[in-house]
Design a protein around this motif. Structure first.
Motif, PDB file in Angstrom:
ATOM      1  N   GLU A 254      31.108  44.470  56.204  1.00  0.00           N
ATOM      2  CA  GLU A 254      31.237  45.891  56.529  1.00  0.00           C
ATOM      3  C   GLU A 254      30.277  46.267  57.644  1.00  0.00           C
ATOM      4  O   GLU A 254      30.640  47.035  58.568  1.00  0.00           O
ATOM      5  CB  GLU A 254      30.953  46.728  55.282  1.00  0.00           C
ATOM      6  CG  GLU A 254      31.122  48.228  55.509  1.00  0.00           C
ATOM      7  CD  GLU A 254      30.853  49.017  54.260  1.00  0.00           C
ATOM      8  OE1 GLU A 254      30.857  50.257  54.325  1.00  0.00           O
ATOM      9  OE2 GLU A 254      30.633  48.392  53.193  1.00  0.00           O
ATOM     10  N   ARG A 256      29.085  44.210  59.931  1.00  0.00           N
ATOM     11  CA  ARG A 256      29.594  43.631  61.169  1.00  0.00           C
ATOM     12  C   ARG A 256      30.762  44.444  61.704  1.00  0.00           C
ATOM     13  O   ARG A 256      30.896  44.651  62.926  1.00  0.00           O
ATOM     14  CB  ARG A 256      30.027  42.178  60.929  1.00  0.00           C
ATOM     15  CG  ARG A 256      28.843  41.216  60.761  1.00  0.00           C
ATOM     16  CD  ARG A 256      29.305  39.773  60.872  1.00  0.00           C
ATOM     17  NE  ARG A 256      30.190  39.411  59.767  1.00  0.00           N
ATOM     18  CZ  ARG A 256      29.776  38.911  58.612  1.00  0.00           C
ATOM     19  NH1 ARG A 256      28.471  38.733  58.394  1.00  0.00           N
ATOM     20  NH2 ARG A 256      30.640  38.587  57.664  1.00  0.00           N
ATOM     21  N   ALA A 257      31.632  44.927  60.793  1.00  0.00           N
ATOM     22  CA  ALA A 257      32.770  45.748  61.234  1.00  0.00           C
ATOM     23  C   ALA A 257      32.287  47.043  61.880  1.00  0.00           C
ATOM     24  O   ALA A 257      32.806  47.470  62.915  1.00  0.00           O
ATOM     25  CB  ALA A 257      33.691  46.034  60.042  1.00  0.00           C
ATOM     26  N   ARG A 258      31.257  47.648  61.227  1.00  0.00           N
ATOM     27  CA  ARG A 258      30.725  48.892  61.807  1.00  0.00           C
ATOM     28  C   ARG A 258      30.084  48.615  63.151  1.00  0.00           C
ATOM     29  O   ARG A 258      30.211  49.401  64.093  1.00  0.00           O
ATOM     30  CB  ARG A 258      29.705  49.509  60.843  1.00  0.00           C
ATOM     31  CG  ARG A 258      30.326  50.214  59.649  1.00  0.00           C
ATOM     32  CD  ARG A 258      29.344  51.184  59.018  1.00  0.00           C
ATOM     33  NE  ARG A 258      28.154  50.476  58.530  1.00  0.00           N
ATOM     34  CZ  ARG A 258      28.018  49.996  57.300  1.00  0.00           C
ATOM     35  NH1 ARG A 258      29.034  50.133  56.435  1.00  0.00           N
ATOM     36  NH2 ARG A 258      26.920  49.394  56.937  1.00  0.00           N
ATOM     37  N   GLU A 259      29.380  47.509  63.271  1.00  0.00           N
ATOM     38  CA  GLU A 259      28.756  47.161  64.539  1.00  0.00           C
ATOM     39  C   GLU A 259      29.817  46.906  65.612  1.00  0.00           C
ATOM     40  O   GLU A 259      29.663  47.321  66.779  1.00  0.00           O
ATOM     41  CB  GLU A 259      27.872  45.922  64.353  1.00  0.00           C
ATOM     42  CG  GLU A 259      26.617  46.193  63.515  1.00  0.00           C
ATOM     43  CD  GLU A 259      25.854  44.910  63.226  1.00  0.00           C
ATOM     44  OE1 GLU A 259      26.404  43.825  63.506  1.00  0.00           O
ATOM     45  OE2 GLU A 259      24.711  44.994  62.721  1.00  0.00           O
ATOM     46  N   ALA A 260      30.905  46.209  65.196  1.00  0.00           N
ATOM     47  CA  ALA A 260      31.989  45.960  66.157  1.00  0.00           C
ATOM     48  C   ALA A 260      32.626  47.274  66.586  1.00  0.00           C
ATOM     49  O   ALA A 260      32.952  47.480  67.771  1.00  0.00           O
ATOM     50  CB  ALA A 260      33.031  45.027  65.526  1.00  0.00           C
ATOM     51  N   GLU A 261      32.819  48.181  65.613  1.00  0.00           N
ATOM     52  CA  GLU A 261      33.405  49.486  65.927  1.00  0.00           C
ATOM     53  C   GLU A 261      32.492  50.267  66.864  1.00  0.00           C
ATOM     54  O   GLU A 261      32.952  50.927  67.813  1.00  0.00           O
ATOM     55  CB  GLU A 261      33.624  50.266  64.628  1.00  0.00           C
ATOM     56  CG  GLU A 261      34.292  51.620  64.836  1.00  0.00           C
ATOM     57  CD  GLU A 261      34.518  52.349  63.534  1.00  0.00           C
ATOM     58  OE1 GLU A 261      34.981  53.509  63.578  1.00  0.00           O
ATOM     59  OE2 GLU A 261      34.221  51.762  62.463  1.00  0.00           O
ATOM     60  N   THR A 262      31.197  50.184  66.598  1.00  0.00           N
ATOM     61  CA  THR A 262      30.229  50.875  67.454  1.00  0.00           C
ATOM     62  C   THR A 262      30.276  50.306  68.872  1.00  0.00           C
ATOM     63  O   THR A 262      30.263  51.051  69.864  1.00  0.00           O
ATOM     64  CB  THR A 262      28.816  50.732  66.877  1.00  0.00           C
ATOM     65  OG1 THR A 262      28.781  51.331  65.576  1.00  0.00           O
ATOM     66  CG2 THR A 262      27.794  51.401  67.785  1.00  0.00           C
ATOM     67  N   ARG A 263      30.324  48.959  68.935  1.00  0.00           N
ATOM     68  CA  ARG A 263      30.397  48.345  70.265  1.00  0.00           C
ATOM     69  C   ARG A 263      31.686  48.738  70.968  1.00  0.00           C
ATOM     70  O   ARG A 263      31.713  48.986  72.181  1.00  0.00           O
ATOM     71  CB  ARG A 263      30.325  46.815  70.125  1.00  0.00           C
ATOM     72  CG  ARG A 263      28.928  46.315  69.756  1.00  0.00           C
ATOM     73  CD  ARG A 263      28.827  44.808  69.976  1.00  0.00           C
ATOM     74  NE  ARG A 263      29.750  44.082  69.108  1.00  0.00           N
ATOM     75  CZ  ARG A 263      29.469  43.661  67.872  1.00  0.00           C
ATOM     76  NH1 ARG A 263      28.269  43.931  67.359  1.00  0.00           N
ATOM     77  NH2 ARG A 263      30.350  42.983  67.170  1.00  0.00           N
ATOM     78  N   ALA A 264      32.818  48.817  70.212  1.00  0.00           N
ATOM     79  CA  ALA A 264      34.100  49.217  70.812  1.00  0.00           C
ATOM     80  C   ALA A 264      34.013  50.636  71.341  1.00  0.00           C
ATOM     81  O   ALA A 264      34.490  50.948  72.455  1.00  0.00           O
ATOM     82  CB  ALA A 264      35.229  49.076  69.799  1.00  0.00           C
ATOM     83  N   ARG A 265      33.392  51.539  70.534  1.00  0.00           N
ATOM     84  CA  ARG A 265      33.265  52.941  70.996  1.00  0.00           C
ATOM     85  C   ARG A 265      32.369  53.017  72.221  1.00  0.00           C
ATOM     86  O   ARG A 265      32.627  53.773  73.151  1.00  0.00           O
ATOM     87  CB  ARG A 265      32.695  53.799  69.857  1.00  0.00           C
ATOM     88  CG  ARG A 265      33.709  54.148  68.775  1.00  0.00           C
ATOM     89  CD  ARG A 265      33.254  55.352  67.965  1.00  0.00           C
ATOM     90  NE  ARG A 265      31.975  55.069  67.280  1.00  0.00           N
ATOM     91  CZ  ARG A 265      31.868  54.579  66.054  1.00  0.00           C
ATOM     92  NH1 ARG A 265      32.984  54.309  65.371  1.00  0.00           N
ATOM     93  NH2 ARG A 265      30.690  54.372  65.524  1.00  0.00           N
ATOM     94  N   GLU A 268      34.351  51.795  75.071  1.00  0.00           N
ATOM     95  CA  GLU A 268      35.325  52.830  75.442  1.00  0.00           C
ATOM     96  C   GLU A 268      34.642  53.958  76.216  1.00  0.00           C
ATOM     97  O   GLU A 268      35.175  54.473  77.214  1.00  0.00           O
ATOM     98  CB  GLU A 268      35.993  53.374  74.183  1.00  0.00           C
ATOM     99  CG  GLU A 268      37.050  54.447  74.459  1.00  0.00           C
ATOM    100  CD  GLU A 268      37.673  54.979  73.186  1.00  0.00           C
ATOM    101  OE1 GLU A 268      38.498  55.891  73.267  1.00  0.00           O
ATOM    102  OE2 GLU A 268      37.311  54.456  72.088  1.00  0.00           O
TER     103      GLU A 268
END
Length: 296
Positions: A254, A256-265, A268
């Motif tokens: 979870e 890592r997913a949040r970190e990936a989402e943060t990096r994606a944002r 973006e």
């Protein structure tokens, strides 16, 4: 000083302790010399022939049960058996089980009444194949004359128990112990004797005192139960550890997913900002070109 053996001759075929009169004349050193000279074994004509396990097991159970009971109760009761017993100027004998109250409980090679200052308080004989007359006739008369307060006879083959007791300390004739609901009360031991399942048992009130075999079985059951509890606990701990590890992995995934989402944002945002910057530059360039044409 005269040697004690000169004052009291010990016949190897019929060893006896000195009379009370002779004993009182002896010095402590002479008494010790005589006591140490008395055989710890007894004559063959007095010894019962071997009767094997049917005799050995009940005798051993009775001795170990009583000894353990009195130790736990904190009572100073000496329990033994097949021990050479010497009354003054009497033939040596050896009951299967003996008990003497209020004495030291250290190991002994023999029991010499004048040396110990006390005779037996309790005797038990176990009959398997024979010698009933010795145990049920001769001993009943002899032990009463010696002043042994209680005497019991367990006939294993017949599954019967008989008890005898002196009515008073001055009595020299036994009275039978009358059982109550199968229980024979021993005033000396403070326990009841009972034949149960072909075995002699001891009772404290209404509770049976477990013998060694029963304690071992109980201990085995307790060990098995403890091992089962340990296995169950180990299994639960393993399951809990696995659950925690899975929970940790889930939290890590979870995270890592949040970190990936943060990096994606963030990517973006950077892309949008870059697009806006380029758009602004393009608009500015268009505006510049328009001004240049208007000036021309």
């Amino acid at each position: 000083m005269r040697r004690a053996t000169a004052l009291w001759h010990i016949d190897p075929d019929d060893p006896r302790a000195p009379t009370v009169e002779i004993w009182e004349q002896l010095t402590p050193e002479q008494r010790r010399e005589i006591v140490d000279s008395l055989p710890s074994e007894f004559p063959l004509d007095e010894a019962a022939p071997p009767e094997g396990d049917p005799h050995w097991h009940p005798v051993t159970r009775a001795r170990t049960t009583l000894d353990r009971w009195f130790q736990r109760a904190g009572r100073r009761v000496y329990v033994s058996g097949n021990l050479a017993v010497y009354y003054p100027n009497e033939r040596v004998f050896s009951p299967d089980v003996i008990a003497v109250t209020d004495v030291e409980t250290h190991e002994r090679d023999r029991w010499v009444v004048t040396d110990e200052g006390k005779g037996l308080d309790f005797a038990l004989e176990v009959i398997v194949h024979g010698r009933r007359r010795k145990d049920l006739v001769r001993n009943v008369e002899w032990f009463a004359r010696l002043g042994i307060p209680e005497y019991f006879v367990f006939d294993r083959k017949r599954g019967s128990l008989r008890g005898f007791r002196l009515a008073t300390s001055a009595s020299r004739t036994y009275e039978p112990v009358i059982p109550q609901r199968g229980h024979y009360a021993s005033r000396v031991l403070g326990l009841d004797l009972l034949v149960d399942g072909g075995k002699i048992r001891f009772y404290a009130g209404e509770a049976a005192i477990p013998d060694t075999d029963e304690l071992i079985d109980k201990l085995g059951s307790l060990v098995d139960a403890a091992e089962q509890r340990a296995q169950d606990l180990e299994r639960r701990l393993d399951e809990e550890i696995r659950a925690r590890e899975e929970e940790t992995r889930a939290r890590e995934e979870e995270t890592r997913a949040r970190e990936a989402e943060t990096r994606a944002r963030e990517a973006e945002t950077r892309a949008r900002e870059e697009a806006e910057r380029r758009l602004a530059e393009a608009l500015a360039e268009i505006e510049r070109l328009r001004r240049e044409r208007g000036g021309a």
